[in-house]
Write a protein that holds these residues in place. Sequence first.
Motif, PDB file in Angstrom:
ATOM      1  N   PRO A 122       0.809  -1.237   0.000  1.00 50.01           N
ATOM      2  CA  PRO A 122       0.000   0.000   0.000  1.00 50.01           C
ATOM      3  C   PRO A 122       0.832   1.273   0.000  1.00 50.01           C
ATOM      4  N   GLU A 123       2.100   1.174   0.399  1.00 53.21           N
ATOM      5  CA  GLU A 123       2.944   2.367   0.391  1.00 53.21           C
ATOM      6  C   GLU A 123       3.511   2.643  -1.002  1.00 53.21           C
ATOM      7  N   GLN A 124       3.344   1.701  -1.920  1.00 41.46           N
ATOM      8  CA  GLN A 124       3.865   1.879  -3.276  1.00 41.46           C
ATOM      9  C   GLN A 124       2.766   2.060  -4.319  1.00 41.46           C
ATOM     10  N   SER A 125       1.541   1.757  -3.958  1.00 41.74           N
ATOM     11  CA  SER A 125       0.475   1.878  -4.964  1.00 41.74           C
ATOM     12  C   SER A 125      -0.849   2.195  -4.295  1.00 41.74           C
ATOM     13  N   VAL A 126      -1.737   2.782  -5.084  1.00 39.61           N
ATOM     14  CA  VAL A 126      -3.085   3.080  -4.612  1.00 39.61           C
ATOM     15  C   VAL A 126      -4.063   2.827  -5.748  1.00 39.61           C
ATOM     16  N   LEU A 127      -5.121   2.069  -5.447  1.00 37.61           N
ATOM     17  CA  LEU A 127      -6.140   1.705  -6.438  1.00 37.61           C
ATOM     18  C   LEU A 127      -7.443   2.421  -6.090  1.00 37.61           C
ATOM     19  N   LEU A 128      -8.002   3.150  -7.056  1.00 32.01           N
ATOM     20  CA  LEU A 128      -9.180   3.977  -6.793  1.00 32.01           C
ATOM     21  C   LEU A 128     -10.233   3.772  -7.876  1.00 32.01           C
ATOM     22  N   GLN A 129     -11.475   3.922  -7.459  1.00 27.78           N
ATOM     23  CA  GLN A 129     -12.570   3.978  -8.426  1.00 27.78           C
ATOM     24  C   GLN A 129     -12.533   5.362  -9.071  1.00 27.78           C
ATOM     25  N   PHE A 130     -12.561   5.401 -10.378  1.00 28.57           N
ATOM     26  CA  PHE A 130     -12.298   6.620 -11.144  1.00 28.57           C
ATOM     27  C   PHE A 130     -13.570   6.976 -11.907  1.00 28.57           C
ATOM     28  N   LEU A 131     -14.331   7.948 -11.424  1.00 28.82           N
ATOM     29  CA  LEU A 131     -15.651   8.249 -11.972  1.00 28.82           C
ATOM     30  C   LEU A 131     -15.564   9.308 -13.067  1.00 28.82           C
ATOM     31  N   ALA A 132     -16.011   8.922 -14.256  1.00 28.03           N
ATOM     32  CA  ALA A 132     -16.023   9.845 -15.395  1.00 28.03           C
ATOM     33  C   ALA A 132     -17.299  10.670 -15.380  1.00 28.03           C
ATOM     34  N   ASP A 133     -17.296  11.747 -16.145  1.00 25.90           N
ATOM     35  CA  ASP A 133     -18.493  12.568 -16.340  1.00 25.90           C
ATOM     36  C   ASP A 133     -19.007  12.346 -17.754  1.00 25.90           C
ATOM     37  N   ALA A 134     -20.320  12.295 -17.884  1.00 20.13           N
ATOM     38  CA  ALA A 134     -20.917  12.124 -19.219  1.00 20.13           C
ATOM     39  C   ALA A 134     -20.677  13.379 -20.050  1.00 20.13           C
ATOM     40  N   PRO A 135     -20.522  13.267 -21.377  1.00 15.00           N
ATOM     41  CA  PRO A 135     -20.625  12.029 -22.148  1.00 15.00           C
ATOM     42  C   PRO A 135     -19.362  11.183 -22.054  1.00 15.00           C
ATOM     43  N   THR A 136     -19.531   9.878 -21.972  1.00 11.29           N
ATOM     44  CA  THR A 136     -18.406   8.961 -21.814  1.00 11.29           C
ATOM     45  C   THR A 136     -17.864   8.519 -23.167  1.00 11.29           C
ATOM     46  N   THR A 137     -17.411   9.489 -23.944  1.00 12.53           N
ATOM     47  CA  THR A 137     -16.720   9.221 -25.199  1.00 12.53           C
ATOM     48  C   THR A 137     -15.266   9.628 -25.024  1.00 12.53           C
ATOM     49  N   THR A 138     -14.381   8.976 -25.761  1.00  7.79           N
ATOM     50  CA  THR A 138     -12.948   9.105 -25.506  1.00  7.79           C
ATOM     51  C   THR A 138     -12.458  10.542 -25.598  1.00  7.79           C
ATOM     52  N   SER A 139     -12.865  11.255 -26.639  1.00  9.70           N
ATOM     53  CA  SER A 139     -12.380  12.626 -26.813  1.00  9.70           C
ATOM     54  C   SER A 139     -12.731  13.510 -25.629  1.00  9.70           C
ATOM     55  N   GLN A 140     -13.986  13.414 -25.151  1.00 10.64           N
ATOM     56  CA  GLN A 140     -14.413  14.236 -24.019  1.00 10.64           C
ATOM     57  C   GLN A 140     -13.715  13.830 -22.732  1.00 10.64           C
ATOM     58  N   ARG A 141     -13.465  12.536 -22.587  1.00  9.43           N
ATOM     59  CA  ARG A 141     -12.784  12.070 -21.381  1.00  9.43           C
ATOM     60  C   ARG A 141     -11.331  12.524 -21.367  1.00  9.43           C
ATOM     61  N   LEU A 142     -10.667  12.530 -22.521  1.00 13.55           N
ATOM     62  CA  LEU A 142      -9.288  13.001 -22.565  1.00 13.55           C
ATOM     63  C   LEU A 142      -9.214  14.490 -22.255  1.00 13.55           C
ATOM     64  N   LYS A 143     -10.223  15.231 -22.700  1.00 18.58           N
ATOM     65  CA  LYS A 143     -10.267  16.652 -22.348  1.00 18.58           C
ATOM     66  C   LYS A 143     -10.397  16.828 -20.837  1.00 18.58           C
ATOM     67  N   GLY A 144     -11.283  16.043 -20.221  1.00 19.16           N
ATOM     68  CA  GLY A 144     -11.460  16.128 -18.784  1.00 19.16           C
ATOM     69  C   GLY A 144     -10.221  15.700 -18.023  1.00 19.16           C
ATOM     70  N   LEU A 145      -9.543  14.656 -18.517  1.00 20.28           N
ATOM     71  CA  LEU A 145      -8.351  14.130 -17.848  1.00 20.28           C
ATOM     72  C   LEU A 145      -7.158  15.072 -17.940  1.00 20.28           C
ATOM     73  N   THR A 146      -7.171  15.994 -18.888  1.00 24.84           N
ATOM     74  CA  THR A 146      -6.020  16.883 -19.080  1.00 24.84           C
ATOM     75  C   THR A 146      -6.300  18.333 -18.700  1.00 24.84           C
ATOM     76  N   THR A 147      -7.563  18.747 -18.751  1.00 25.60           N
ATOM     77  CA  THR A 147      -7.894  20.137 -18.378  1.00 25.60           C
ATOM     78  C   THR A 147      -8.464  20.233 -16.973  1.00 25.60           C
ATOM     79  N   GLY A 148      -9.044  19.127 -16.475  1.00 25.01           N
ATOM     80  CA  GLY A 148      -9.682  19.158 -15.167  1.00 25.01           C
ATOM     81  C   GLY A 148     -11.036  19.824 -15.197  1.00 25.01           C
ATOM     82  N   SER A 149     -11.571  20.054 -16.395  1.00 27.70           N
ATOM     83  CA  SER A 149     -12.855  20.736 -16.509  1.00 27.70           C
ATOM     84  C   SER A 149     -13.900  19.751 -17.022  1.00 27.70           C
TER      85      SER A 149
END
Length: 928
Positions: A122-149
């Motif tokens: 546990p001191e070397q790794s952490v596993l989390l449930q990662f909740l996306a925001d709709a719409p769940t399409t790749t382009s929008q998710r990459l925007k969210g993952l990189t802009t935080g918006s």
Amino acid sequence: MYISVPFTTSHKTQRLTNAWDALKASVFFALILFSNLYGLKSFTDGFLLRREVLNSTSSCSNPPLNISQWKETSECWAPKLFSKAVIIIIDALRYDFLIPSNDSAYYLNALNTPYETSISHPEQSVLLQFLADAPTTTSQRLKGLTTGSLPTFIDIGSNFAGTNVDEDNLLYQWKSLGKEIVLLGDDTWNALFHDYLNHTYSRPAFSFNVPDLHGVDRKVNRYIFDYIEKAPWDILIAHYLGVDHVGHRLGPNHPTMTEKLKEMNECIKKTMDLIDDDTLLLVMGDHGMDGKGNHGGDSFDEINSVLWMYSKRPAFKPFKQFGERRSVNQVDLVPTLSLMLGNAIPFGSLGTIIPEAFYFHGAKYLHDSMEINMAQINRFLQAYEDKQETSYDAFVNSTVQTDDNYLELFLNSFTDSQRIFDYFKSIWAEFSLAPMVIGFVSLVIGGLSLALLMNDKNATQKASNVLIITLKKIVLFSLLFVVLKMSILTYLPMTLITLIPNIIIIIELCRKVSFEFMFTIPSIYSVIALGLAVLHVCSFGSNSFTIWEDRLTHYFCVTLGGLMLCKSFTHTDATLALSSSVWSIFFIILQLLTSYITNCREEQEFFCTSTYISTPENNFRSLITLTISTLTSFFLPYVLKNHVVSVLKTSFSKRKQAILHFFEFLSSFFWVVQHILANNSSLESKYGSILVYIANIFLIGIITCLSWQVFMFSVYIKRENKSKNREALIAVEEYYFIFALFSSLLLFLQRPLGKLSLVSCLLQIFILLRLENSQSSPGVTFTSVLLSILGLSHFFTTGNQAVISSLDWNFAFIHSSSAENQVINGVLMFLHTLGGPILTCFSLPLFAAKPYTTKQTFFKNLLLLCSSFLLYYLSIAASTVFFAGFFRRHLMVWKIFAPRFMLNGILLITQQLIILILCFWNSLFSFS
């Protein structure tokens, strides 16, 4: 369409006059339809607005608060914890794919390394449930993952035409610090962040070739392990697509998913061994997938993804205050990764740091990091407040604290950041009421114009007469409005110009058309059909009725079939009455059988069982479906021949029958081979290209044949003409053949069970045509309402629902393994999805072109039938527009009301385009 008089000079002049009148009527009809589309666009502009993007960027030289305690140890806002990062995105990786389970599903217990490592170290790794925001399409998710918006709902359209991200993001921040960013895999990253990537080493791969289960992953693995050891990089992004493609094509619960997840597990283990102590490894999904392997919506399985962070050295400390197996929002990755890698947090980020990475260094370090995070959020709030002239003071939390209880301070700030995130989720559904109201009014007026047109017996002549004056008035009043707007009436919205064409059209129609229909008592059949249409239109005010629209359309079709059965008993001829009743019963039986083909949407939950087979599983049910589908292909040409011979009392050439048999054989052969290969991965890798060859032979062949038949239409009629009646029969027969070829194309673009549904639709159309010719017609209203509802019911029974996740993207790539031409991909996907409504729309000329019908009578019938048919779809469009606007703040607006409005917008555009083509074709070529 039909020539019924001998050729003389006077007759030639008359024919040219008739052709010109038909053409002008078609142009007038087009005016009504285009003004309807403009009204639809006006509503869309007001309803589906993009959020305003602030162009500000964060920089290391301009921190959001005083960071004097870190100035000597920090390159940027905070000391970096890692110098490099390997970011592995496994597309559509759902959280439960990684969690041990006693169940026997194929997606379980195959990718176990992250979970086991997080438990043992546990001191070397952490596993989390990662909740996306709709719409769940790749382009929008990459925007969210990189802009935080957060993306707005309309952003989903850019998933298929990615453009550069124009707001502050992680890759911009890394590039500004001189970091080398290398991409392997999904080329969506290249479309969004092209300017920030190292193109010498990056290897983007085409992402939308869904049938390719292994190509992208093999390309990533060819480079990633060598790159980790040798290549000059600071950020290495590897985006695998195999899991997503297996889900789309075969579903998550398929043996191939086990193989793919085991492959990903080995890749992760090898990467763990290769990285050094100063490199952070992140494994994540951009979204999840539902039970059928699809995504795009906001069901829990679609947003339920995973984030795993790993370091070879101790770097994490469990944060027990949040409990076990907790979840984080995807936007939380942005501030977390920014502070861990020593760069500024992107300006528009709404994420909150993930505490495990900072708590390792103590409670004070966690608190200080959270202070920077909150200060950045507050700065964005202030900038957005200035831009929008609104206040968010209630959410601004003071960052000046003196209490030594750092954990308590962190938790207070964390709560505030979550409130801000939730607030922006609610307000970024902005609406502009003026264009919404104007768009709705425009659709209503357009519907009234179609109603006036369909109830006038001389519609063709009236439409032709008012065309020129209508065009002149539209141009004049539009220019006048623009001038007044610019000079005097500046308070009037420009969207009012949307109403001008519709208002002028309906005024001109009111002046010319006859209102005799208002004093005519309609038949009982028309009244009941209109009653069902009104019920359908009103049903969109209820989320429950909208959810269960598939059941509703089936009930309506059966009810109208029952009316036809009742009408058959009104015949005085016993033989005709018996024949009509048998065909009516057959119509009802076909509808009842196809109603068992269901593809349930999430909201139907336990009250619905999906029977639609979207994956070619090697079980008894799939084999039976494939067998029946193959048998129907063999019998369809005979059914068409029997219909033409018995209804038209004419022959059906062996050449045409042979052509239909050939294409039906190719179609069946394709789906048999596809079933065999899909259930044997070794055979698929060896012989998979055979499917592409078969599909291309079919598509090229049938499109060529269709084009030739359309081009030679008039030639066939004149060449085989023996008399005026014979000429009329040949014209009808030729159109039947064109319709049969197009139907064969639509049938090919369906899975076997969906093909059975469309075959049923085709047979029901033939039954309706037979009844139209054997008994007195129940009227234009009844026929058009029944055809409209029939098309919608078969939209649902071909595996579709009014939700994004029901789309079967495999059909976009049925013709090519490289998928280079996205226009062709879009057309194929379009024909597959809307097969039922398109088929019924293309059948309209068959109902207008009865044997021995003269050209003028045919075109009049066609115009009235098309007006009535479109009025139904326009009424539904106006209803969905109204209720989407009315419930714009409803909890389910983006889940139920907005998708249904968008579906009907697409349907309306489609039907109008098809009908315009039919009208212009018949006015230009059939009158030659």
